[in-house]
Design a protein around this motif. Sequence first.
Motif, PDB file in Angstrom:
ATOM      1  N   LEU A   1       7.184   5.034   5.076  1.00 42.59           N
ATOM      2  CA  LEU A   1       6.344   5.852   4.199  1.00 42.59           C
ATOM      3  C   LEU A   1       6.743   5.746   2.732  1.00 42.59           C
ATOM      4  O   LEU A   1       5.967   6.128   1.851  1.00 42.59           O
ATOM      5  CB  LEU A   1       6.392   7.315   4.653  1.00 42.59           C
ATOM      6  N   THR A   2       7.936   5.246   2.466  1.00 45.63           N
ATOM      7  CA  THR A   2       8.376   5.050   1.071  1.00 45.63           C
ATOM      8  C   THR A   2       8.410   3.573   0.699  1.00 45.63           C
ATOM      9  O   THR A   2       8.951   3.215  -0.359  1.00 45.63           O
ATOM     10  CB  THR A   2       9.768   5.662   0.844  1.00 45.63           C
ATOM     11  N   ASN A   3       7.824   2.718   1.529  1.00 45.63           N
ATOM     12  CA  ASN A   3       7.837   1.268   1.277  1.00 45.63           C
ATOM     13  C   ASN A   3       9.256   0.772   1.017  1.00 45.63           C
ATOM     14  O   ASN A   3       9.542   0.113   0.020  1.00 45.63           O
ATOM     15  CB  ASN A   3       6.919   0.901   0.114  1.00 45.63           C
ATOM     16  N   ARG A   4      10.127   1.117   1.932  1.00 46.66           N
ATOM     17  CA  ARG A   4      11.546   0.745   1.878  1.00 46.66           C
ATOM     18  C   ARG A   4      12.231   1.266   0.616  1.00 46.66           C
ATOM     19  O   ARG A   4      13.053   0.597  -0.004  1.00 46.66           O
ATOM     20  CB  ARG A   4      11.714  -0.782   1.947  1.00 46.66           C
ATOM     21  N   GLY A   5      11.866   2.497   0.242  1.00 47.57           N
ATOM     22  CA  GLY A   5      12.520   3.155  -0.879  1.00 47.57           C
ATOM     23  C   GLY A   5      11.917   2.862  -2.232  1.00 47.57           C
ATOM     24  O   GLY A   5      12.397   3.391  -3.247  1.00 47.57           O
ATOM     25  N   THR A   6      10.854   2.079  -2.297  1.00 49.79           N
ATOM     26  CA  THR A   6      10.236   1.753  -3.589  1.00 49.79           C
ATOM     27  C   THR A   6       9.175   2.766  -4.012  1.00 49.79           C
ATOM     28  O   THR A   6       8.707   2.733  -5.146  1.00 49.79           O
ATOM     29  CB  THR A   6       9.588   0.353  -3.536  1.00 49.79           C
ATOM     30  N   ALA A   7       8.776   3.652  -3.107  1.00 52.28           N
ATOM     31  CA  ALA A   7       7.798   4.701  -3.419  1.00 52.28           C
ATOM     32  C   ALA A   7       8.414   6.056  -3.076  1.00 52.28           C
ATOM     33  O   ALA A   7       9.072   6.212  -2.049  1.00 52.28           O
ATOM     34  CB  ALA A   7       6.514   4.497  -2.628  1.00 52.28           C
ATOM     35  N   THR A   8       8.213   7.011  -3.935  1.00 53.22           N
ATOM     36  CA  THR A   8       8.796   8.337  -3.725  1.00 53.22           C
ATOM     37  C   THR A   8       7.928   9.164  -2.786  1.00 53.22           C
ATOM     38  O   THR A   8       6.700   9.159  -2.892  1.00 53.22           O
ATOM     39  CB  THR A   8       8.942   9.080  -5.065  1.00 53.22           C
TER      40      THR A   8
ATOM     41  N   TYR B   1       7.905  12.929  -2.058  1.00 51.85           N
ATOM     42  CA  TYR B   1       8.410  14.279  -2.293  1.00 51.85           C
ATOM     43  C   TYR B   1       8.175  15.137  -1.049  1.00 51.85           C
ATOM     44  O   TYR B   1       7.200  14.980  -0.344  1.00 51.85           O
ATOM     45  CB  TYR B   1       7.700  14.907  -3.494  1.00 51.85           C
ATOM     46  N   PHE B   2       9.098  16.006  -0.782  1.00 51.22           N
ATOM     47  CA  PHE B   2       8.971  16.956   0.335  1.00 51.22           C
ATOM     48  C   PHE B   2       8.863  16.249   1.689  1.00 51.22           C
ATOM     49  O   PHE B   2       8.163  16.707   2.586  1.00 51.22           O
ATOM     50  CB  PHE B   2       7.751  17.874   0.143  1.00 51.22           C
ATOM     51  N   PHE B   3       9.565  15.116   1.838  1.00 54.85           N
ATOM     52  CA  PHE B   3       9.528  14.412   3.118  1.00 54.85           C
ATOM     53  C   PHE B   3      10.036  15.295   4.247  1.00 54.85           C
ATOM     54  O   PHE B   3       9.482  15.296   5.358  1.00 54.85           O
ATOM     55  CB  PHE B   3      10.365  13.126   3.066  1.00 54.85           C
ATOM     56  N   SER B   4      11.103  16.070   3.980  1.00 52.46           N
ATOM     57  CA  SER B   4      11.658  16.940   5.018  1.00 52.46           C
ATOM     58  C   SER B   4      10.639  17.968   5.471  1.00 52.46           C
ATOM     59  O   SER B   4      10.522  18.274   6.666  1.00 52.46           O
ATOM     60  CB  SER B   4      12.928  17.647   4.501  1.00 52.46           C
ATOM     61  N   GLY B   5       9.862  18.503   4.513  1.00 55.83           N
ATOM     62  CA  GLY B   5       8.814  19.464   4.868  1.00 55.83           C
ATOM     63  C   GLY B   5       7.720  18.819   5.688  1.00 55.83           C
ATOM     64  O   GLY B   5       7.229  19.405   6.660  1.00 55.83           O
ATOM     65  N   TYR B   6       7.358  17.598   5.304  1.00 56.06           N
ATOM     66  CA  TYR B   6       6.343  16.855   6.062  1.00 56.06           C
ATOM     67  C   TYR B   6       6.826  16.612   7.491  1.00 56.06           C
ATOM     68  O   TYR B   6       6.074  16.831   8.458  1.00 56.06           O
ATOM     69  CB  TYR B   6       6.050  15.521   5.368  1.00 56.06           C
ATOM     70  N   HIS B   7       8.055  16.175   7.644  1.00 55.98           N
ATOM     71  CA  HIS B   7       8.587  15.858   8.980  1.00 55.98           C
ATOM     72  C   HIS B   7       8.664  17.119   9.838  1.00 55.98           C
ATOM     73  O   HIS B   7       8.340  17.092  11.033  1.00 55.98           O
ATOM     74  CB  HIS B   7       9.968  15.216   8.852  1.00 55.98           C
ATOM     75  N   PHE B   8       9.066  18.232   9.236  1.00 57.26           N
ATOM     76  CA  PHE B   8       9.131  19.492   9.973  1.00 57.26           C
ATOM     77  C   PHE B   8       7.740  19.901  10.445  1.00 57.26           C
ATOM     78  O   PHE B   8       7.560  20.353  11.580  1.00 57.26           O
ATOM     79  CB  PHE B   8       9.729  20.586   9.082  1.00 57.26           C
ATOM     80  N   PHE B   9       6.761  19.721   9.568  1.00 52.59           N
ATOM     81  CA  PHE B   9       5.385  20.106   9.916  1.00 52.59           C
ATOM     82  C   PHE B   9       4.874  19.269  11.074  1.00 52.59           C
ATOM     83  O   PHE B   9       4.297  19.803  12.028  1.00 52.59           O
ATOM     84  CB  PHE B   9       4.475  19.936   8.697  1.00 52.59           C
TER      85      PHE B   9
ATOM     86  N   SER C   1       0.828  -1.207   0.000  1.00 55.54           N
ATOM     87  CA  SER C   1       0.000   0.000   0.000  1.00 55.54           C
ATOM     88  C   SER C   1       0.861   1.255   0.000  1.00 55.54           C
ATOM     89  O   SER C   1       1.834   1.351   0.753  1.00 55.54           O
ATOM     90  CB  SER C   1      -0.920   0.015   1.222  1.00 55.54           C
ATOM     91  N   ARG C   2       0.530   2.209  -0.834  1.00 59.81           N
ATOM     92  CA  ARG C   2       1.224   3.501  -0.873  1.00 59.81           C
ATOM     93  C   ARG C   2       0.511   4.427   0.115  1.00 59.81           C
ATOM     94  O   ARG C   2      -0.572   4.944  -0.183  1.00 59.81           O
ATOM     95  CB  ARG C   2       1.208   4.088  -2.273  1.00 59.81           C
ATOM     96  N   LEU C   3       1.088   4.626   1.264  1.00 55.32           N
ATOM     97  CA  LEU C   3       0.422   5.339   2.346  1.00 55.32           C
ATOM     98  C   LEU C   3       0.104   6.788   1.986  1.00 55.32           C
ATOM     99  O   LEU C   3      -0.966   7.299   2.324  1.00 55.32           O
ATOM    100  CB  LEU C   3       1.268   5.280   3.618  1.00 55.32           C
ATOM    101  N   GLN C   4       1.053   7.462   1.315  1.00 58.29           N
ATOM    102  CA  GLN C   4       0.816   8.868   0.954  1.00 58.29           C
ATOM    103  C   GLN C   4      -0.353   8.976  -0.019  1.00 58.29           C
ATOM    104  O   GLN C   4      -1.236   9.821   0.141  1.00 58.29           O
ATOM    105  CB  GLN C   4       2.053   9.470   0.298  1.00 58.29           C
TER     106      GLN C   4
END
Length: 459
Positions: free
Chosen positions: A411-418, A420-428, A245-248
Amino acid sequence: MNQQRSTFGSRIGALLATVGCAVGLGNIWRFPYMLGTNGGAAFLLVYLGCILLLGWPVMVTEFFIGRHTRRNAAGAFKKLAPGTAWSGIGYNGVLAAFLILGFYYVISGWTLDYAFNSVTTTYAGKTAADFQNEFAAFSSGIFRPIFWTFAFIGLTHFIVTSGVKNGIERASKILMPMLFLMLAVLCVRSLTLEGAGAGIEFLFRPDFSKINSTVVLNAMGQAFFSLSVGMGCLITYSSYFGKESRLQRTALEVTALDTLVAVLGGVMIFPAVFHFHIAPTSGPELVFITLPNVFAQLPLGNIWALIFYILLAVAALTSTISLHEVATAYIHEEFHVTRKRATLYVSLGAAVLCVFSSLSFGIMRGATLFGLTFFDMLDYVTAKIMLPFGGMLICIFVGYRIDRKILKAELTNRGTATFYFFSGYHFFIKYLAPVAIGLIFLNELGLMDWLWGMTGRTA
């Protein structure tokens, strides 16, 4: 136990079940009157921003907790932070879901009664006063509202006890398409009314002068509660997601469909409200007092009323299923009892709470605590305290306790799903979301007005 744990059988089944978890009476009942009392399109604009900036990131965070641990809401935090007080977040979610059932079933039962009455009685010739008196007599009664409440409990019990695939997923594949179909039919009917344009203008043409701090905070609160954040439902359902499943993407699809239902709810209601010159600020009584007056003035009014109240019942059922499953999964997994027995415990416990909630509209109306009836107390404690407080702690927990690499890997399924803006999400999630939810918390408690007063400003 986790290796043998049930999962949803298909991606579409998982999506529809999770959309059903989010969609409920809050979309079709609460959203229109919140929009009507908060400036119309101005509120909608702020609400959409809050859904994107607050609702989606927090939903993704709850999806991480559920899928990563593959446990119930309480067990998830026990696994992530064993032997610490953080497990209290999970217990808060389970308890909140159970307490919400204690009053949500009552409102859900009302929808069944009104659907039944749409077949057995006529709306024609009745006045607004008639509908108000009928609602007051019904809601304050003893046996009739409790009968329909128990009927709703039984329906939910049957679906949940059937399991994840054969119960929840199968029901969602039927109920969600039915909900969208009935909603579309009612929207088309509403748009064909003379003067419908005024309702659409109220809904979609914003008056920016109406946006103030109160509107913003109310929109944030509605976005938060509309998505069922903070009550353990999303954690529990995402624990049944497959590893692929692609969580995002799933979170984006759920928020989009949940928002679509809310907006269509406005399209369904406001053209009719303006056509019959009813104040859009009618409030919570819009569904059970104001709209029956609308149906009474429409050709084939009973048929439109029947469709509408079945729509409400379906929306309510998808929510009661998810709330029930939160408590059922907890008892089933943590106390190692069968699903059938766990479901029975939850249903019986909720039934006891519902009796007191229902009677608080009648013979127990005078039995209050801090000025609140039993029904109002359950609503206040869960919606204004437990849910925002739990949501805030979830963000703090993931932001500060979970290793950033573990979070990104899941959240990236062990790097198989991109992502984008993960750093922004984590900061938020780490810094901004707790503050935003904290403001909702203060606003729901009525403390924001006090703070504004202390600073000599008005909201």
